[in-house]
Design an enzyme around this catalytic site. Structure first.
Site, PDB file in Angstrom:
ATOM      1  N   ASP A   2      -0.685  -5.396   2.946  1.00 17.24           N
ATOM      2  CA  ASP A   2      -1.221  -4.192   3.574  1.00 17.24           C
ATOM      3  C   ASP A   2      -0.607  -4.110   4.959  1.00 17.24           C
ATOM      4  O   ASP A   2      -0.930  -4.930   5.823  1.00 17.24           O
ATOM      5  CB  ASP A   2      -2.762  -4.250   3.654  1.00 17.24           C
ATOM      6  CG  ASP A   2      -3.358  -2.875   3.995  1.00 17.24           C
ATOM      7  OD1 ASP A   2      -4.534  -2.635   3.638  1.00 17.24           O
ATOM      8  OD2 ASP A   2      -2.650  -2.056   4.613  1.00 17.24           O
ATOM      9  N   ASP A  57      -5.996  -4.469   0.169  1.00 22.05           N
ATOM     10  CA  ASP A  57      -7.120  -4.702   1.095  1.00 22.05           C
ATOM     11  C   ASP A  57      -7.694  -6.101   0.887  1.00 22.05           C
ATOM     12  O   ASP A  57      -8.187  -6.736   1.804  1.00 22.05           O
ATOM     13  CB  ASP A  57      -8.251  -3.691   0.836  1.00 22.05           C
ATOM     14  CG  ASP A  57      -7.867  -2.244   1.074  1.00 22.05           C
ATOM     15  OD1 ASP A  57      -8.246  -1.391   0.245  1.00 22.05           O
ATOM     16  OD2 ASP A  57      -7.214  -1.964   2.082  1.00 22.05           O
ATOM     17  N   GLU A  66       0.819  -1.217   0.000  1.00 22.05           N
ATOM     18  CA  GLU A  66       0.000   0.000   0.000  1.00 22.05           C
ATOM     19  C   GLU A  66       0.850   1.263   0.000  1.00 22.05           C
ATOM     20  O   GLU A  66       0.521   2.256  -0.644  1.00 22.05           O
ATOM     21  CB  GLU A  66      -0.922   0.012   1.216  1.00 22.05           C
ATOM     22  CG  GLU A  66      -1.741   1.291   1.302  1.00 22.05           C
ATOM     23  CD  GLU A  66      -2.840   1.251   2.338  1.00 22.05           C
ATOM     24  OE1 GLU A  66      -2.845   0.343   3.188  1.00 22.05           O
ATOM     25  OE2 GLU A  66      -3.721   2.150   2.273  1.00 22.05           O
ATOM     26  N   THR A  80      -6.218   1.592   9.151  1.00 23.63           N
ATOM     27  CA  THR A  80      -5.277   2.600   9.668  1.00 23.63           C
ATOM     28  C   THR A  80      -5.959   3.632  10.560  1.00 23.63           C
ATOM     29  O   THR A  80      -5.405   4.041  11.582  1.00 23.63           O
ATOM     30  CB  THR A  80      -4.557   3.307   8.507  1.00 23.63           C
ATOM     31  OG1 THR A  80      -3.746   2.364   7.797  1.00 23.63           O
ATOM     32  CG2 THR A  80      -3.666   4.426   8.992  1.00 23.63           C
ATOM     33  N   ILE A  82      -0.907  -2.059   7.499  1.00 18.52           N
ATOM     34  CA  ILE A  82      -1.957  -1.915   8.511  1.00 18.52           C
ATOM     35  C   ILE A  82      -3.265  -1.699   7.743  1.00 18.52           C
ATOM     36  O   ILE A  82      -3.436  -0.648   7.103  1.00 18.52           O
ATOM     37  CB  ILE A  82      -1.746  -0.724   9.469  1.00 18.52           C
ATOM     38  CG1 ILE A  82      -0.427  -0.817  10.223  1.00 18.52           C
ATOM     39  CG2 ILE A  82      -2.923  -0.646  10.465  1.00 18.52           C
ATOM     40  CD1 ILE A  82      -0.139   0.371  11.142  1.00 18.52           C
ATOM     41  N   ASP A  83      -4.155  -2.659   7.787  1.00 21.41           N
ATOM     42  CA  ASP A  83      -5.478  -2.455   7.193  1.00 21.41           C
ATOM     43  C   ASP A  83      -6.407  -2.053   8.331  1.00 21.41           C
ATOM     44  O   ASP A  83      -6.586  -2.816   9.281  1.00 21.41           O
ATOM     45  CB  ASP A  83      -5.968  -3.727   6.505  1.00 21.41           C
ATOM     46  CG  ASP A  83      -7.242  -3.441   5.723  1.00 21.41           C
ATOM     47  OD1 ASP A  83      -7.228  -2.526   4.880  1.00 21.41           O
ATOM     48  OD2 ASP A  83      -8.252  -4.098   5.979  1.00 21.41           O
TER      49      ASP A  83
HETATM   50  C1  LIP Z   1      -9.437   0.709   4.797  1.00 16.21           C
HETATM   51  C2  LIP Z   1     -10.272  -0.440   4.298  1.00 16.21           C
HETATM   52  C3  LIP Z   1     -11.727  -0.247   4.709  1.00 16.21           C
HETATM   53  C4  LIP Z   1     -12.251   1.022   4.105  1.00 16.21           C
HETATM   54  C5  LIP Z   1     -11.438   2.155   4.646  1.00 16.21           C
HETATM   55  C6  LIP Z   1      -9.957   2.002   4.296  1.00 16.21           C
HETATM   56  P1  LIP Z   1      -6.849   1.272   5.068  1.00 16.21           P
HETATM   57  O1  LIP Z   1      -8.104   0.503   4.372  1.00 16.21           O
HETATM   58  O2  LIP Z   1      -9.774  -1.639   4.829  1.00 16.21           O
HETATM   59  O3  LIP Z   1     -12.535  -1.307   4.279  1.00 16.21           O
HETATM   60  O4  LIP Z   1     -13.610   1.172   4.386  1.00 16.21           O
HETATM   61  O5  LIP Z   1     -11.939   3.353   4.110  1.00 16.21           O
HETATM   62  O6  LIP Z   1      -9.807   2.056   2.895  1.00 16.21           O
HETATM   63  O7  LIP Z   1      -6.850   2.645   4.475  1.00 16.21           O
HETATM   64  O8  LIP Z   1      -7.080   1.300   6.530  1.00 16.21           O
HETATM   65  O9  LIP Z   1      -5.636   0.471   4.675  1.00 16.21           O
END
Ligand code: LIP
Length: 264
Positions: free
Chosen positions: A79, A212, A63, A84, A81-82
């Site tokens: 990713d 993601d 990412e 964030t 941190i998914d």
């Molecule tokens: C997140 C996604 C989540 C989405 C958030 C964001 P990040 O990814 O996992 O589903 O709704 O807006 O995109 O930005 O935390 O890596």
């Protein structure tokens, strides 16, 4: 599966144990709400260092640092941190996602062969291998049996740009009266893994990025979920829908009628 889990756990330990009391925003991307923390960057650096040690011929798509092609035909899609924003606020719903894909790192054409989604705060570790099943902490996962939409608990998420959020809110406003309830966890990887574990009946979101989606889509599929886009297209940035076949069909019809995969 083994290396994906090993790396997700190591990066998860870094971001969880190293989380300061007050997390600072290091940068923003598509909007002021689309944040990057120092730990996102540190986690991806660690993942890239380990992959260079263990799988030097493979490509990497992450990412924060983008795509570095390899020569082996395998690309690791990570990713760091998914979830964030959850991490920024100290909400425990975040995960490290690590997947190995064969072919280009494009959800329309890739073959995900192994993946791990590790949630370091509570330790949940979702793993899957292509044709090998999906597991939560070693326990095999199976999606829920399909129930009518009005009895379905449906997960979703929203983008970071106002126009996109306005369009997504309109879709959710129409859907909410038709389903049991909506859940917005804030991590697509955990959304998809929660479908795999039966904690959601279905999930949909417009705007997911390959990182993601990669590991968690394999977890969901190996648990028996259908994971797809609209109009017969594969899951991807335009739209991702996941769940048991009949529920995905009902949700897909609803979303197609609202052209939910187009526009903002
Ligand atoms: C997140 C996604 C989540 C989405 C958030 C964001 P990040 O990814 O996992 O589903 O709704 O807006 O995109 O930005 O935390 O890596």
């Amino acid at each position: 599966m083994g290396l994906a889990e090993q790396l997700a756990r190591e990066a998860g330990a870094l971001v969880h144990e190293g989380r300061p009391d007050r997390v600072e925003v290091a940068a923003t991307k598509s909007s002021p709400q689309d944040v990057v923390t120092a730990m996102d960057l540190a986690s991806e650096r660690l993942l890239r260092e380990r992959l260079a040690q263990h799988r030097p011929q493979d490509g990497i798509l992450g990412e924060e640092q983008g795509h570095e092609p390899g020569t082996s035909g395998v690309t690791w899609v990570v990713d760091p941190i998914d979830g964030t924003v959850n991490y920024l606020y100290g909400i425990p719903a975040y995960a490290v996602s690590v997947a190995a894909v064969v072919g280009e790192p494009d959800p329309a054409t890739w073959r995900v062969v192994a993946g791990c989604v590790h949630a370091p705060v509570d330790g949940r570790t979702f793993t899957a291998g292509l044709g090998q099943g999906a597991f939560l902490d070693g326990r095999r996962l199976r999606v829920n049996s399909a129930v009518p939409l009005e009895l379905s608990l449906v997960g979703t998420g929203f983008g970071y740009v106002a126009e996109r959020r306005r369009a997504q809110a309109a879709v959710v406003a129409d859907l909410l009266p038709l389903v049991r309830d909506i859940r917005r966890i804030g991590s697509a990887a955990l959304d998809l893994c929660t479908v795999a574990a039966g904690g959601l009946d279905a999930y949909f979101e417009r705007g997911l990025q390959p990182w993601d989606l990669a590991a968690a889509s394999l977890v969901a599929q190996e648990a028996g979920a259908v994971v797809r886009g609209l109009h017969g297209r594969p899951a991807g940035t335009a739209m991702t829908v996941a769940g048991p076949q009949a529920t995905v069909q009902a949700l897909t019809t609803f979303l197609e009628e609202r052209a939910a995969d187009t526009g903002a």
